[in-house]
Design a protein around this motif. Structure first.
Motif, PDB file in Angstrom:
ATOM      1  N   THR A 230      62.676  24.466  18.082  1.00  0.00           N
ATOM      2  CA  THR A 230      62.552  24.639  16.641  1.00  0.00           C
ATOM      3  C   THR A 230      61.086  24.829  16.271  1.00  0.00           C
ATOM      4  OG1 THR A 230      64.449  23.179  16.278  1.00  0.00           O
ATOM      5  CG2 THR A 230      63.050  23.641  14.383  1.00  0.00           C
ATOM      6  N   LEU A 231      60.833  25.798  15.413  1.00  0.00           N
ATOM      7  CA  LEU A 231      59.501  26.032  14.872  1.00  0.00           C
ATOM      8  C   LEU A 231      59.602  26.001  13.361  1.00  0.00           C
ATOM      9  CD1 LEU A 231      56.535  26.733  15.566  1.00  0.00           C
ATOM     10  CD2 LEU A 231      57.180  29.145  15.381  1.00  0.00           C
ATOM     11  N   ALA A 232      58.885  25.076  12.727  1.00  0.00           N
ATOM     12  CA  ALA A 232      58.845  24.959  11.274  1.00  0.00           C
ATOM     13  C   ALA A 232      57.384  24.935  10.867  1.00  0.00           C
ATOM     14  CB  ALA A 232      59.556  23.692  10.809  1.00  0.00           C
ATOM     15  N   GLY A 233      56.899  26.028  10.308  1.00  0.00           N
ATOM     16  CA  GLY A 233      55.471  26.141  10.060  1.00  0.00           C
ATOM     17  C   GLY A 233      54.740  26.177  11.396  1.00  0.00           C
ATOM     18  N   ARG A 240      66.219  17.656  23.634  1.00  0.00           N
ATOM     19  CA  ARG A 240      67.299  17.754  24.615  1.00  0.00           C
ATOM     20  C   ARG A 240      68.458  16.862  24.204  1.00  0.00           C
ATOM     21  NH1 ARG A 240      65.205  20.305  29.072  1.00  0.00           N
ATOM     22  NH2 ARG A 240      62.922  20.284  29.232  1.00  0.00           N
ATOM     23  N   SER A 241      69.639  17.171  24.737  1.00  0.00           N
ATOM     24  CA  SER A 241      70.834  16.417  24.364  1.00  0.00           C
ATOM     25  C   SER A 241      70.774  14.973  24.826  1.00  0.00           C
ATOM     26  CB  SER A 241      72.081  17.090  24.945  1.00  0.00           C
ATOM     27  OG  SER A 241      72.005  17.140  26.362  1.00  0.00           O
ATOM     28  N   ASP A 242      69.922  14.669  25.831  1.00  0.00           N
ATOM     29  CA  ASP A 242      69.801  13.277  26.291  1.00  0.00           C
ATOM     30  C   ASP A 242      68.873  12.447  25.418  1.00  0.00           C
ATOM     31  OD1 ASP A 242      67.297  14.242  26.947  1.00  0.00           O
ATOM     32  OD2 ASP A 242      67.520  13.973  29.111  1.00  0.00           O
ATOM     33  N   GLY A 243      68.363  13.052  24.341  1.00  0.00           N
ATOM     34  CA  GLY A 243      67.498  12.335  23.413  1.00  0.00           C
ATOM     35  C   GLY A 243      66.025  12.586  23.615  1.00  0.00           C
ATOM     36  N   GLU A 244      65.641  13.222  24.705  1.00  0.00           N
ATOM     37  CA  GLU A 244      64.226  13.521  24.937  1.00  0.00           C
ATOM     38  C   GLU A 244      63.713  14.458  23.852  1.00  0.00           C
ATOM     39  OE1 GLU A 244      61.382  15.742  28.241  1.00  0.00           O
ATOM     40  OE2 GLU A 244      63.441  15.195  28.759  1.00  0.00           O
ATOM     41  N   PHE A 245      62.536  14.147  23.316  1.00  0.00           N
ATOM     42  CA  PHE A 245      62.003  14.898  22.190  1.00  0.00           C
ATOM     43  C   PHE A 245      60.517  15.115  22.370  1.00  0.00           C
ATOM     44  CE2 PHE A 245      60.224  14.991  17.822  1.00  0.00           C
ATOM     45  CZ  PHE A 245      60.872  16.127  17.351  1.00  0.00           C
ATOM     46  N   GLU A 246      60.074  16.351  22.170  1.00  0.00           N
ATOM     47  CA  GLU A 246      58.654  16.683  22.240  1.00  0.00           C
ATOM     48  C   GLU A 246      58.279  17.436  20.972  1.00  0.00           C
ATOM     49  OE1 GLU A 246      57.769  18.956  25.731  1.00  0.00           O
ATOM     50  OE2 GLU A 246      59.209  17.836  26.962  1.00  0.00           O
ATOM     51  N   VAL A 247      57.062  17.204  20.498  1.00  0.00           N
ATOM     52  CA  VAL A 247      56.606  17.925  19.318  1.00  0.00           C
ATOM     53  C   VAL A 247      55.117  18.226  19.459  1.00  0.00           C
ATOM     54  CG1 VAL A 247      56.143  15.799  18.025  1.00  0.00           C
ATOM     55  CG2 VAL A 247      56.523  17.949  16.790  1.00  0.00           C
ATOM     56  N   ARG A 248      54.720  19.429  19.038  1.00  0.00           N
ATOM     57  CA  ARG A 248      53.317  19.835  19.068  1.00  0.00           C
ATOM     58  C   ARG A 248      52.996  20.605  17.796  1.00  0.00           C
ATOM     59  NH1 ARG A 248      51.561  23.613  22.668  1.00  0.00           N
ATOM     60  NH2 ARG A 248      53.653  24.407  23.129  1.00  0.00           N
ATOM     61  N   HIS A 249      51.754  20.489  17.337  1.00  0.00           N
ATOM     62  CA  HIS A 249      51.278  21.294  16.219  1.00  0.00           C
ATOM     63  C   HIS A 249      50.397  22.405  16.790  1.00  0.00           C
ATOM     64  CE1 HIS A 249      52.553  17.619  14.161  1.00  0.00           C
ATOM     65  NE2 HIS A 249      52.754  18.409  13.124  1.00  0.00           N
ATOM     66  N   LEU A 250      50.739  23.640  16.448  1.00  0.00           N
ATOM     67  CA  LEU A 250      50.167  24.810  17.081  1.00  0.00           C
ATOM     68  C   LEU A 250      49.099  25.473  16.224  1.00  0.00           C
ATOM     69  CD1 LEU A 250      53.520  26.475  18.250  1.00  0.00           C
ATOM     70  CD2 LEU A 250      52.164  24.732  19.454  1.00  0.00           C
ATOM     71  N   THR A 251      48.179  26.129  16.882  1.00  0.00           N
ATOM     72  CA  THR A 251      47.252  27.012  16.186  1.00  0.00           C
ATOM     73  C   THR A 251      47.987  28.311  15.861  1.00  0.00           C
ATOM     74  OG1 THR A 251      46.478  28.090  18.208  1.00  0.00           O
ATOM     75  CG2 THR A 251      45.354  26.041  17.539  1.00  0.00           C
ATOM     76  N   ALA A 252      47.373  29.146  15.033  1.00  0.00           N
ATOM     77  CA  ALA A 252      48.011  30.410  14.666  1.00  0.00           C
ATOM     78  C   ALA A 252      48.271  31.266  15.898  1.00  0.00           C
ATOM     79  CB  ALA A 252      47.136  31.159  13.661  1.00  0.00           C
ATOM     80  N   GLY A 253      47.322  31.288  16.824  1.00  0.00           N
ATOM     81  CA  GLY A 253      47.506  32.060  18.046  1.00  0.00           C
ATOM     82  C   GLY A 253      48.634  31.507  18.899  1.00  0.00           C
ATOM     83  N   MET A 256      52.111  32.575  17.591  1.00  0.00           N
ATOM     84  CA  MET A 256      52.527  33.909  18.007  1.00  0.00           C
ATOM     85  C   MET A 256      52.988  33.907  19.461  1.00  0.00           C
ATOM     86  SD  MET A 256      52.168  35.655  15.230  1.00  0.00           S
ATOM     87  CE  MET A 256      52.001  37.407  15.541  1.00  0.00           C
ATOM     88  N   GLU A 257      52.288  33.165  20.312  1.00  0.00           N
ATOM     89  CA  GLU A 257      52.696  33.062  21.716  1.00  0.00           C
ATOM     90  C   GLU A 257      54.056  32.381  21.840  1.00  0.00           C
ATOM     91  OE1 GLU A 257      49.588  30.964  23.652  1.00  0.00           O
ATOM     92  OE2 GLU A 257      48.127  32.595  23.496  1.00  0.00           O
ATOM     93  N   THR A 258      54.267  31.352  21.038  1.00  0.00           N
ATOM     94  CA  THR A 258      55.529  30.621  21.100  1.00  0.00           C
ATOM     95  C   THR A 258      56.693  31.477  20.613  1.00  0.00           C
ATOM     96  OG1 THR A 258      54.387  28.514  20.802  1.00  0.00           O
ATOM     97  CG2 THR A 258      56.734  28.558  20.272  1.00  0.00           C
ATOM     98  N   LEU A 259      56.473  32.280  19.581  1.00  0.00           N
ATOM     99  CA  LEU A 259      57.521  33.185  19.113  1.00  0.00           C
ATOM    100  C   LEU A 259      57.936  34.150  20.223  1.00  0.00           C
ATOM    101  CD1 LEU A 259      56.247  34.035  15.515  1.00  0.00           C
ATOM    102  CD2 LEU A 259      58.271  32.682  16.103  1.00  0.00           C
TER     103      LEU A 259
END
Length: 282
Positions: A230-233, A240-253, A256-259
């Motif tokens: 998921t990308l929001a802003g 993951r379905s097992d509950g594992e969760f990761e989150v990062r705040h990205l630069t503008a560059g 674009m790479e993540t998209l």
């Protein structure tokens, strides 16, 4: 709220490239109109074709003509939002022999049932198989599973993406997801079948109204097996379905790479100017 065999004019399977769609989602053989067949198509569709509304950020209104949807999501390998996904997936299901109807829904994810009634800005599909109705939603972009849910009956339904239920209301049904000891409302399905004019109006409102989230925030989602991206802003999360969760705040560059890398979109330089102001946090 049951599916019927008739189809609406704007979702005709005439001219639909069945083989191109299957190639796009990575399925080699035709799929039978059965519950396992529906599940397989949902899983592969949501893994291959992401949820995104970049065209709205660019100032456009997505074209819901079947030929335009097919060109964008299949040929040009873009994603889309609910109206586009519902159009494409419905025509694929009809071409495969499924009985399908389209319904509008009021999104309740952020507001619940408090305050003003939200407009009906989400499109879902209801599929009839052996006398049972199933919700098949491949275009929500939020925490929905990549498998069908039984539409009738209030019993909890366990999926790889969590536990859901579809509860009856006075004038429709509400889809809810279990969160701890509570149930989180996602959206309320309206009981009337949707017609082309309804989709046209809802699509225009979502793409043009100044309060629409899609005009002000970059959003993308993809569900591949048991992993939801998921990308929001500028906030990128992996759950993951097992509950594992990761989150990062990205630069503008990095956005674009993540998209390109995680959402598999054909990123072009022209997106930069529209995406940059839409990187606030959700």
């Amino acid at each position: 709220m049951t599916a019927a065999t008739r189809s609406f004019p704007d979702t005709s399977i005439s001219g639909f490239d069945h083989a191109a769609y299957l190639t796009r989602i990575g399925v080699e053989d035709p799929v039978a109109p059965t519950l396992p067949g529906l599940t397989r198509l949902m899983e592969r569709h949501m893994a291959a074709i992401p949820f995104e509304a970049i065209d709205v950020l660019l100032g456009g209104v997505p074209d819901l003509a079947p030929s335009a949807v097919d060109l964008k999501l299949v040929t040009n390998r873009r994603g889309g939002y609910c109206f586009e996904h519902a159009s494409l997936f419905r025509r694929m299901l009809e071409a495969s022999g499924f009985a399908v109807e389209t319904f509008l829904a009021r999104v309740r994810l952020r507001t619940g049932f408090e305050g003003p009634v939200p407009p009906a800005t989400h499109a879902v599909l209801v599929v009839s198989i052996d006398g049972e109705s199933y919700l098949a939603d491949v275009g929500f972009g939020g925490p929905m599973p990549n498998q069908p849910l039984r539409l009738l009956g209030d019993d909890p339904q366990e999926t790889r993406g969590g536990v859901f239920r579809i509860r009856a209301l006075a004038d429709g049904r509400v889809v809810e997801r279990a969160t701890g000891d509570a149930w989180l409302p996602l959206y309320e399905i309206l009981p009337l079948r949707c017609h082309p004019a309804d989709l046209t109006l809802a699509n225009w409102f979502v793409a043009t109204h100044p309060t629409s989230s899609f005009r002000n925030l970059l959003m993308a989602a993809r569900l591949d097996g048991d992993v939801r991206y998921t990308l929001a802003g500028n906030r990128f999360s992996l759950r993951r379905s097992d509950g594992e969760f990761e989150v990062r705040h990205l630069t503008a560059g990095e956005v674009m790479e993540t998209l390109a890398d995680q959402f598999r979109l054909p990123v072009v330089a022209e997106w930069d100017a529209a995406i940059a102001p839409a990187l606030g946090e959700w």
